[in-house]
Design a protein around this motif. Structure first.
Motif, mmCIF file in Angstrom:
data_model
loop_
_atom_site.group_PDB
_atom_site.id
_atom_site.type_symbol
_atom_site.label_atom_id
_atom_site.label_comp_id
_atom_site.label_asym_id
_atom_site.label_seq_id
_atom_site.Cartn_x
_atom_site.Cartn_y
_atom_site.Cartn_z
ATOM 1 N N ALA A 194 0.811 -1.218 0.000
ATOM 2 C CA ALA A 194 0.000 0.000 0.000
ATOM 3 C C ALA A 194 0.846 1.270 0.000
ATOM 4 C CB ALA A 194 -0.936 -0.010 1.205
ATOM 5 N N ASP A 195 2.080 1.206 0.521
ATOM 6 C CA ASP A 195 2.910 2.406 0.595
ATOM 7 C C ASP A 195 3.915 2.510 -0.548
ATOM 8 O OD1 ASP A 195 4.426 0.269 1.455
ATOM 9 O OD2 ASP A 195 5.445 1.370 3.051
ATOM 10 N N ALA A 196 3.853 1.609 -1.510
ATOM 11 C CA ALA A 196 4.733 1.708 -2.676
ATOM 12 C C ALA A 196 4.321 2.900 -3.532
ATOM 13 C CB ALA A 196 4.673 0.426 -3.495
ATOM 14 N N LYS A 197 5.296 3.583 -4.108
ATOM 15 C CA LYS A 197 5.016 4.782 -4.892
ATOM 16 C C LYS A 197 4.694 4.407 -6.337
ATOM 17 C CE LYS A 197 8.162 7.574 -2.082
ATOM 18 N NZ LYS A 197 9.409 8.387 -2.094
ATOM 19 N N PRO A 198 3.558 4.894 -6.859
ATOM 20 C CA PRO A 198 3.183 4.574 -8.240
ATOM 21 C C PRO A 198 4.247 4.973 -9.259
ATOM 22 C CG PRO A 198 1.314 5.509 -7.065
ATOM 23 C CD PRO A 198 2.500 5.656 -6.166
ATOM 24 N N ASN A 199 4.933 6.089 -9.022
ATOM 25 C CA ASN A 199 5.971 6.520 -9.965
ATOM 26 C C ASN A 199 7.113 5.509 -10.030
ATOM 27 O OD1 ASN A 199 4.539 8.825 -10.554
ATOM 28 N ND2 ASN A 199 5.724 10.144 -9.193
ATOM 29 N N ASP A 200 7.490 4.954 -8.873
ATOM 30 C CA ASP A 200 8.533 3.931 -8.847
ATOM 31 C C ASP A 200 8.079 2.685 -9.592
ATOM 32 O OD1 ASP A 200 10.122 5.612 -7.332
ATOM 33 O OD2 ASP A 200 9.572 4.690 -5.420
ATOM 34 N N ARG A 201 6.836 2.307 -9.382
ATOM 35 C CA ARG A 201 6.291 1.118 -10.059
ATOM 36 C C ARG A 201 6.296 1.307 -11.571
ATOM 37 N NH1 ARG A 201 0.274 1.371 -9.594
ATOM 38 N NH2 ARG A 201 0.778 2.962 -11.134
ATOM 39 N N ASP A 202 5.814 2.458 -12.028
ATOM 40 C CA ASP A 202 5.738 2.698 -13.468
ATOM 41 C C ASP A 202 7.130 2.736 -14.104
ATOM 42 O OD1 ASP A 202 3.016 2.825 -13.110
ATOM 43 O OD2 ASP A 202 2.915 5.011 -13.163
ATOM 44 N N ALA A 203 8.066 3.405 -13.415
ATOM 45 C CA ALA A 203 9.424 3.499 -13.955
ATOM 46 C C ALA A 203 10.088 2.132 -14.000
ATOM 47 C CB ALA A 203 10.251 4.468 -13.107
ATOM 48 N N LEU A 204 9.853 1.302 -12.979
ATOM 49 C CA LEU A 204 10.432 -0.040 -12.967
ATOM 50 C C LEU A 204 9.815 -0.903 -14.058
ATOM 51 C CD1 LEU A 204 12.278 -2.154 -11.675
ATOM 52 C CD2 LEU A 204 10.391 -2.741 -10.144
ATOM 53 N N ALA A 205 8.507 -0.807 -14.239
ATOM 54 C CA ALA A 205 7.843 -1.595 -15.287
ATOM 55 C C ALA A 205 8.412 -1.247 -16.656
ATOM 56 C CB ALA A 205 6.336 -1.351 -15.249
ATOM 57 N N GLU A 206 8.655 0.034 -16.893
ATOM 58 C CA GLU A 206 9.229 0.457 -18.166
ATOM 59 C C GLU A 206 10.641 -0.104 -18.341
ATOM 60 O OE1 GLU A 206 10.305 4.647 -20.514
ATOM 61 O OE2 GLU A 206 9.144 4.679 -18.651
ATOM 62 N N LEU A 207 11.406 -0.115 -17.262
ATOM 63 C CA LEU A 207 12.776 -0.630 -17.329
ATOM 64 C C LEU A 207 12.788 -2.142 -17.537
ATOM 65 C CD1 LEU A 207 15.514 0.781 -17.154
ATOM 66 C CD2 LEU A 207 15.610 0.172 -14.745
ATOM 67 N N LEU A 208 11.835 -2.833 -16.929
ATOM 68 C CA LEU A 208 11.730 -4.283 -17.141
ATOM 69 C C LEU A 208 11.451 -4.597 -18.611
ATOM 70 C CD1 LEU A 208 9.668 -5.232 -13.961
ATOM 71 C CD2 LEU A 208 11.976 -6.046 -14.491
ATOM 72 N N ARG A 209 10.608 -3.808 -19.210
ATOM 73 C CA ARG A 209 10.320 -4.011 -20.637
ATOM 74 C C ARG A 209 11.553 -3.713 -21.480
ATOM 75 N NH1 ARG A 209 5.577 -1.123 -18.824
ATOM 76 N NH2 ARG A 209 3.845 -2.593 -18.532
ATOM 77 N N ALA A 210 12.325 -2.700 -21.070
ATOM 78 C CA ALA A 210 13.560 -2.397 -21.787
ATOM 79 C C ALA A 210 14.554 -3.553 -21.673
ATOM 80 C CB ALA A 210 14.188 -1.113 -21.240
ATOM 81 N N ALA A 211 14.453 -4.312 -20.586
ATOM 82 C CA ALA A 211 15.344 -5.467 -20.394
ATOM 83 C C ALA A 211 14.874 -6.687 -21.174
ATOM 84 C CB ALA A 211 15.417 -5.806 -18.908
ATOM 85 N N GLY A 212 13.731 -6.572 -21.845
ATOM 86 C CA GLY A 212 13.213 -7.676 -22.649
ATOM 87 C C GLY A 212 12.139 -8.487 -21.967
ATOM 88 N N ALA A 213 11.770 -8.116 -20.740
ATOM 89 C CA ALA A 213 10.775 -8.887 -19.993
ATOM 90 C C ALA A 213 9.357 -8.482 -20.379
ATOM 91 C CB ALA A 213 10.971 -8.684 -18.493
ATOM 92 N N THR A 214 8.431 -9.399 -20.147
ATOM 93 C CA THR A 214 7.007 -9.112 -20.288
ATOM 94 C C THR A 214 6.407 -9.001 -18.889
ATOM 95 O OG1 THR A 214 6.838 -10.318 -22.380
ATOM 96 C CG2 THR A 214 4.803 -9.963 -21.146
ATOM 97 N N VAL A 215 5.812 -7.854 -18.568
ATOM 98 C CA VAL A 215 5.166 -7.657 -17.272
ATOM 99 C C VAL A 215 3.740 -8.190 -17.377
ATOM 100 C CG1 VAL A 215 4.444 -5.984 -15.536
ATOM 101 C CG2 VAL A 215 6.598 -5.648 -16.772
ATOM 102 N N THR A 216 3.423 -9.199 -16.592
ATOM 103 C CA THR A 216 2.131 -9.883 -16.719
ATOM 104 C C THR A 216 1.028 -9.259 -15.878
ATOM 105 O OG1 THR A 216 2.656 -11.448 -14.944
ATOM 106 C CG2 THR A 216 3.316 -12.051 -17.183
ATOM 107 N N GLY A 217 1.327 -8.212 -15.143
ATOM 108 C CA GLY A 217 0.308 -7.541 -14.359
ATOM 109 C C GLY A 217 0.790 -7.159 -12.977
ATOM 110 N N GLU A 218 -0.129 -6.602 -12.203
ATOM 111 C CA GLU A 218 0.202 -6.121 -10.860
ATOM 112 C C GLU A 218 -0.845 -6.584 -9.856
ATOM 113 O OE1 GLU A 218 0.353 -1.946 -8.267
ATOM 114 O OE2 GLU A 218 0.084 -1.889 -10.448
ATOM 115 N N LEU A 219 -0.362 -6.954 -8.679
ATOM 116 C CA LEU A 219 -1.242 -7.252 -7.548
ATOM 117 C C LEU A 219 -0.850 -6.336 -6.398
ATOM 118 C CD1 LEU A 219 -3.444 -9.217 -6.375
ATOM 119 C CD2 LEU A 219 -1.530 -10.435 -5.309
ATOM 120 N N GLN A 220 -1.808 -5.558 -5.913
ATOM 121 C CA GLN A 220 -1.526 -4.655 -4.788
ATOM 122 C C GLN A 220 -2.002 -5.281 -3.480
ATOM 123 O OE1 GLN A 220 -3.739 -0.869 -3.475
ATOM 124 N NE2 GLN A 220 -2.051 -0.069 -4.707
#
Length: 312
Positions: free
Chosen positions: A92-118
């Motif tokens: 609940a205290d994770a920052k949305p900006n950190d999540r979005d930036a990490l998801a973008e970086l994961l995609r840059a690394a070639g990964a597929t992000v399958t979704g999010e569970l909060q």
């Protein structure tokens, strides 16, 4: 002959002289004291100004470093997670900006992000631990076993690991689509989780948290998330717990994991997720998990290295 009146007048004159001397002396001393205090205040003011300028300079350098890490980050992680799938789990205290930036970086690394569970606030609430334990037992898919540990974090990690992660050996789901829907639906209806749309199982997981935990039951809450992330790691090909807990005490989930040698032997942790460099390290730590390795990375005192491969 000296009269009594003469004695009285003489004594009065002596005391009057003493009083005048005290007043004049104290005035001189006060002047010197005030002058000294004024000098000290001026010196302190100059020192504060110098420290503020130094801090501003350091902030500017950190901002420059963060911009640099942001620009080169995609190049640094390119291909590191090619053809890998990753699910994001956020507290609940994770920052949305950190999540979005990490998801973008994961995609840059070639990964597929399958979704999010909060995970909601209720998930780590000690007052709702029994409710979570009972619900987890009812929702566990047939043919699978819960961990033997009785704490809610480990048990919930066992259930959600089965639902969210593929089997390490053959990359096949550990639960059917109906079991996934029932499990997430039951936890969601009880207010423990919020599944993102289209969420599906992945090979790897990143658990994103905030910083140090404070307030009532802070230690218990941090322990639930720490044990959850550790069990999630054991349920699939690997996981990383990342947050912004750089406090000396390490009161957040990252600090709790790092205080447990059994947990650090399997689960990687990153303490500076709130920086561009920390997000790059998170991706690299996830790659290291694929290779069966784990580490404590970041800038906190309980980190072993800034990034994988940089120890010493």
């Amino acid at each position: 002959m000296i009269s009594l009146r003469y004695h009285i007048v003489s004594i009065t004159a002596v005391f009057l002289a003493l009083a005048v001397g005290v007043v004049m002396g104290s005035t001189a001393i006060s002047g010197r004291l005030l002058s000294g205090l004024s000098d000290d205040n001026s010196a302190l003011g100059r020192e504060v100004a110098a420290l503020q300028a130094q801090r501003n300079g350091l902030d500017a350098r950190l901002a420059d470093a963060d911009r640099f890490a942001t620009s080169v980050g995609p190049l640094a992680v390119k291909g590191q997670l090619a053809e890998r799938t990753v699910v994001l789990v956020t507290t609940a205290d994770a920052k949305p900006n950190d999540r979005d930036a990490l998801a973008e970086l994961l995609r840059a690394a070639g990964a597929t992000v399958t979704g999010e569970l909060q995970l909601t606030e209720s998930f780590a609430d000690p007052d709702k631990a029994d409710q979570l334990l009972n619900l987890v037992a009812r929702l566990q898919p047939a043919g699978t076993k819960l961990p033997t540990a009785a704490d809610p974090g480990t048990r919930a990690g066992g259930l959600l690991g089965t639902l969210l992660l593929l089997r390490k050996d053959d990359n096949q789901p550990q639960a059917t689509a109906d079991e996934l829907a029932a499990g997430l639906g039951g936890l969601s209806s009880a207010g423990f989780v919020k599944p993102g749309e289209g969420l599906r199982p992945a090979q790897l997981a990143v658990v994103l948290t905030g910083g140090a935990v404070a307030g009532d039951s802070a230690a218990d809450r941090a322990a639930v998330v720490a044990r959850f992330a550790t069990q999630l790691d054991r349920s699939g090909a690997g996981a990383v717990l990342a947050g912004g807990d750089r406090s000396a005490e390490g009161t957040g989930p990252v600090g709790v994991v790092r205080a447990d040698t059994a947990a650090t032997s399997v689960l990687s942790t990153v303490d500076n997720l709130d920086t561009a460099a920390g997000r790059v390290v998170t991706v690299l730590a996830l790659r290291e998990q694929v290779e069966g390795k784990a580490g404590r990375y970041g800038v906190a005192g309980n980190a072993e290295a800034p990034a994988p491969g940089t120890a010493g």
